[in-house]
Motif scaffolding. Sequence first.
Motif, PDB file in Angstrom:
ATOM      1  N   ALA A  32       0.946  -1.079   0.123  1.00 55.97           N
ATOM      2  CA  ALA A  32       0.053  -0.164  -0.036  1.00 55.97           C
ATOM      3  C   ALA A  32       0.695   1.315  -0.064  1.00 55.97           C
ATOM      4  N   PRO A  33       1.558   1.575  -1.236  1.00 54.97           N
ATOM      5  CA  PRO A  33       2.342   2.839  -1.278  1.00 54.97           C
ATOM      6  C   PRO A  33       1.536   4.246  -1.028  1.00 54.97           C
ATOM      7  N   VAL A  34       2.110   4.858   0.053  1.00 59.92           N
ATOM      8  CA  VAL A  34       1.745   6.108   0.182  1.00 59.92           C
ATOM      9  C   VAL A  34       2.808   7.221   0.542  1.00 59.92           C
ATOM     10  N   ARG A  35       2.354   8.361   0.592  1.00 61.52           N
ATOM     11  CA  ARG A  35       3.192   9.491   1.093  1.00 61.52           C
ATOM     12  C   ARG A  35       2.456  10.235   1.869  1.00 61.52           C
ATOM     13  N   HIS A  36       3.048  11.040   2.723  1.00 64.94           N
ATOM     14  CA  HIS A  36       2.114  12.028   3.577  1.00 64.94           C
ATOM     15  C   HIS A  36       2.360  13.412   3.196  1.00 64.94           C
ATOM     16  N   ILE A  37       1.050  14.187   2.822  1.00 64.35           N
ATOM     17  CA  ILE A  37       1.289  15.493   2.572  1.00 64.35           C
ATOM     18  C   ILE A  37       1.445  16.174   3.713  1.00 64.35           C
ATOM     19  N   PRO A  38       2.543  17.054   3.636  1.00 62.78           N
ATOM     20  CA  PRO A  38       2.743  18.091   4.894  1.00 62.78           C
ATOM     21  C   PRO A  38       1.521  18.578   5.520  1.00 62.78           C
ATOM     22  N   GLY A  39       1.667  18.457   6.772  1.00 66.89           N
ATOM     23  CA  GLY A  39       0.268  19.255   7.636  1.00 66.89           C
ATOM     24  C   GLY A  39       0.781  20.706   7.654  1.00 66.89           C
ATOM     25  N   PRO A  40      -0.234  21.384   8.505  1.00 62.69           N
ATOM     26  CA  PRO A  40      -0.113  22.859   8.796  1.00 62.69           C
ATOM     27  C   PRO A  40       1.270  22.737   9.802  1.00 62.69           C
ATOM     28  N   CYS A  41       1.832  24.149   9.562  1.00 62.74           N
ATOM     29  CA  CYS A  41       2.852  24.393  10.565  1.00 62.74           C
ATOM     30  C   CYS A  41       2.374  24.587  11.970  1.00 62.74           C
ATOM     31  N   TYR A  42       3.196  24.317  13.040  1.00 61.58           N
ATOM     32  CA  TYR A  42       2.892  24.501  14.353  1.00 61.58           C
ATOM     33  C   TYR A  42       3.777  25.253  15.170  1.00 61.58           C
ATOM     34  N   ALA A  68      -2.637   7.811  -1.267  1.00 60.83           N
ATOM     35  CA  ALA A  68      -2.018   6.804  -1.933  1.00 60.83           C
ATOM     36  C   ALA A  68      -1.209   7.216  -3.224  1.00 60.83           C
ATOM     37  N   LEU A  69      -0.416   6.341  -3.750  1.00 59.84           N
ATOM     38  CA  LEU A  69       0.568   6.591  -4.877  1.00 59.84           C
ATOM     39  C   LEU A  69       0.149   5.828  -5.822  1.00 59.84           C
ATOM     40  N   HIS A  70       0.398   6.124  -7.000  1.00 55.32           N
ATOM     41  CA  HIS A  70      -0.005   5.402  -8.310  1.00 55.32           C
ATOM     42  C   HIS A  70       1.212   5.390  -9.243  1.00 55.32           C
ATOM     43  N   GLY A  71       1.225   4.270 -10.141  1.00 54.69           N
ATOM     44  CA  GLY A  71       2.113   4.552 -11.324  1.00 54.69           C
ATOM     45  C   GLY A  71       3.634   4.665 -11.104  1.00 54.69           C
ATOM     46  N   PRO A  72       4.341   5.714 -11.765  1.00 51.50           N
ATOM     47  CA  PRO A  72       5.735   5.960 -11.427  1.00 51.50           C
ATOM     48  C   PRO A  72       6.071   6.330  -9.941  1.00 51.50           C
ATOM     49  N   ASP A  73       5.046   6.934  -9.260  1.00 49.20           N
ATOM     50  CA  ASP A  73       5.171   7.283  -7.838  1.00 49.20           C
ATOM     51  C   ASP A  73       5.378   6.087  -7.210  1.00 49.20           C
ATOM     52  N   ALA A  74       4.242   5.314  -7.276  1.00 53.09           N
ATOM     53  CA  ALA A  74       4.287   3.839  -6.703  1.00 53.09           C
ATOM     54  C   ALA A  74       5.658   3.308  -6.713  1.00 53.09           C
ATOM     55  N   ALA A  75       6.021   2.946  -7.994  1.00 53.53           N
ATOM     56  CA  ALA A  75       7.338   2.295  -8.431  1.00 53.53           C
ATOM     57  C   ALA A  75       8.567   2.822  -7.699  1.00 53.53           C
ATOM     58  N   ARG A  76       8.578   4.293  -7.458  1.00 54.00           N
ATOM     59  CA  ARG A  76       9.704   4.984  -6.704  1.00 54.00           C
ATOM     60  C   ARG A  76       9.358   4.484  -5.365  1.00 54.00           C
ATOM     61  N   TRP A  77       8.296   4.645  -4.680  1.00 50.26           N
ATOM     62  CA  TRP A  77       8.088   3.999  -3.262  1.00 50.26           C
ATOM     63  C   TRP A  77       8.875   2.717  -3.265  1.00 50.26           C
ATOM     64  N   TRP A  78       8.217   1.820  -3.906  1.00 52.73           N
ATOM     65  CA  TRP A  78       8.784   0.455  -3.745  1.00 52.73           C
ATOM     66  C   TRP A  78      10.532   0.291  -4.056  1.00 52.73           C
ATOM     67  N   GLN A  79      10.651   0.938  -4.898  1.00 51.94           N
ATOM     68  CA  GLN A  79      12.298   1.014  -5.287  1.00 51.94           C
ATOM     69  C   GLN A  79      13.077   1.454  -3.769  1.00 51.94           C
ATOM     70  N   ARG A  80      12.567   2.313  -3.202  1.00 47.53           N
ATOM     71  CA  ARG A  80      12.945   2.907  -2.034  1.00 47.53           C
ATOM     72  C   ARG A  80      12.822   1.903  -0.960  1.00 47.53           C
ATOM     73  N   LYS A  81      11.593   1.505  -0.716  1.00 49.00           N
ATOM     74  CA  LYS A  81      11.495   0.391   0.254  1.00 49.00           C
ATOM     75  C   LYS A  81      12.387  -0.885   0.141  1.00 49.00           C
ATOM     76  N   ALA A  82      12.408  -1.263  -1.159  1.00 46.90           N
ATOM     77  CA  ALA A  82      13.228  -2.591  -1.537  1.00 46.90           C
ATOM     78  C   ALA A  82      14.561  -2.178  -0.996  1.00 46.90           C
ATOM     79  N   SER A  83      15.119  -1.074  -1.125  1.00 48.00           N
ATOM     80  CA  SER A  83      16.490  -0.701  -1.313  1.00 48.00           C
ATOM     81  C   SER A  83      16.729  -0.839   0.377  1.00 48.00           C
ATOM     82  N   HIS A  84      16.111  -0.247   1.157  1.00 50.86           N
ATOM     83  CA  HIS A  84      16.017  -0.283   2.592  1.00 50.86           C
ATOM     84  C   HIS A  84      15.583  -1.580   3.408  1.00 50.86           C
ATOM     85  N   GLY A 114       5.824  -2.052   4.756  1.00 53.01           N
ATOM     86  CA  GLY A 114       4.814  -0.932   4.430  1.00 53.01           C
ATOM     87  C   GLY A 114       3.564  -1.083   5.310  1.00 53.01           C
ATOM     88  N   ARG A 115       2.545  -0.169   4.852  1.00 54.52           N
ATOM     89  CA  ARG A 115       1.469  -0.235   5.809  1.00 54.52           C
ATOM     90  C   ARG A 115       0.474  -1.129   5.162  1.00 54.52           C
TER      91      ARG A 115
END
Length: 222
Positions: free
Chosen positions: A109-119, A136-152, A207-208
Amino acid sequence: MPPTATLTRLRLNPESPAVRRDLADRIQLHKTLMRLTPGTPSPHPRRDAGLLFRLETDRDGPCLLIQTTQPPRLTGLPAHYGTAQTSDLTPLLGALTAGLPVRYRITAAPVRHIPGPCYGRRPDGTLLRRRGTPTALHGPDAARWWQRKASHSGLALTDISLTPQAFERSPHTPHQPGLAHQLIQFDGHARITDARLLAQSICRGIGRAQSYGAGLLSLAPA
């Protein structure tokens, strides 16, 4: 010493009312599979049991791959739920070697967090932001997410194939934040870079949404 794990291939019985109910609702499927675990009191029962699963469908029908730290209690499943075959993954985990080429499969379940408000600000002037909403991420963004997770996780990917998967959910289930997951199946080839880290990642999951069929990494010789 490598971590221990077992893998159960559960061929589902499509005539079973319990199977049909669970295939239509990932949340209910999670509840059913938790009956495979020892059931000891714990604030994190799924994680402590090492329960991960992936739903697959082939020409013989629906099948669940279920990973647990200890052999599952198959008697906990509903009657006539399916036929199971359990094998010990520990020898495979111990045979992982840096440099070994492998084929992989994972539903994630590839995701990224949109930055929240400044506090506020740190003393150096850096803005402090709340974590924000997972997106949720799709397409190339999801592929880059998996590339990073796999590397780690001890894998260097050679190629990636993406297949979107449905997140089945009953329309009668009340909305809960964090459950609107986008599942994607990643397949391809890779090379092991860190065998110990990879064995830990396989047992821990990646992942999540691990309660709902994400995070189970499968490997085979390339």
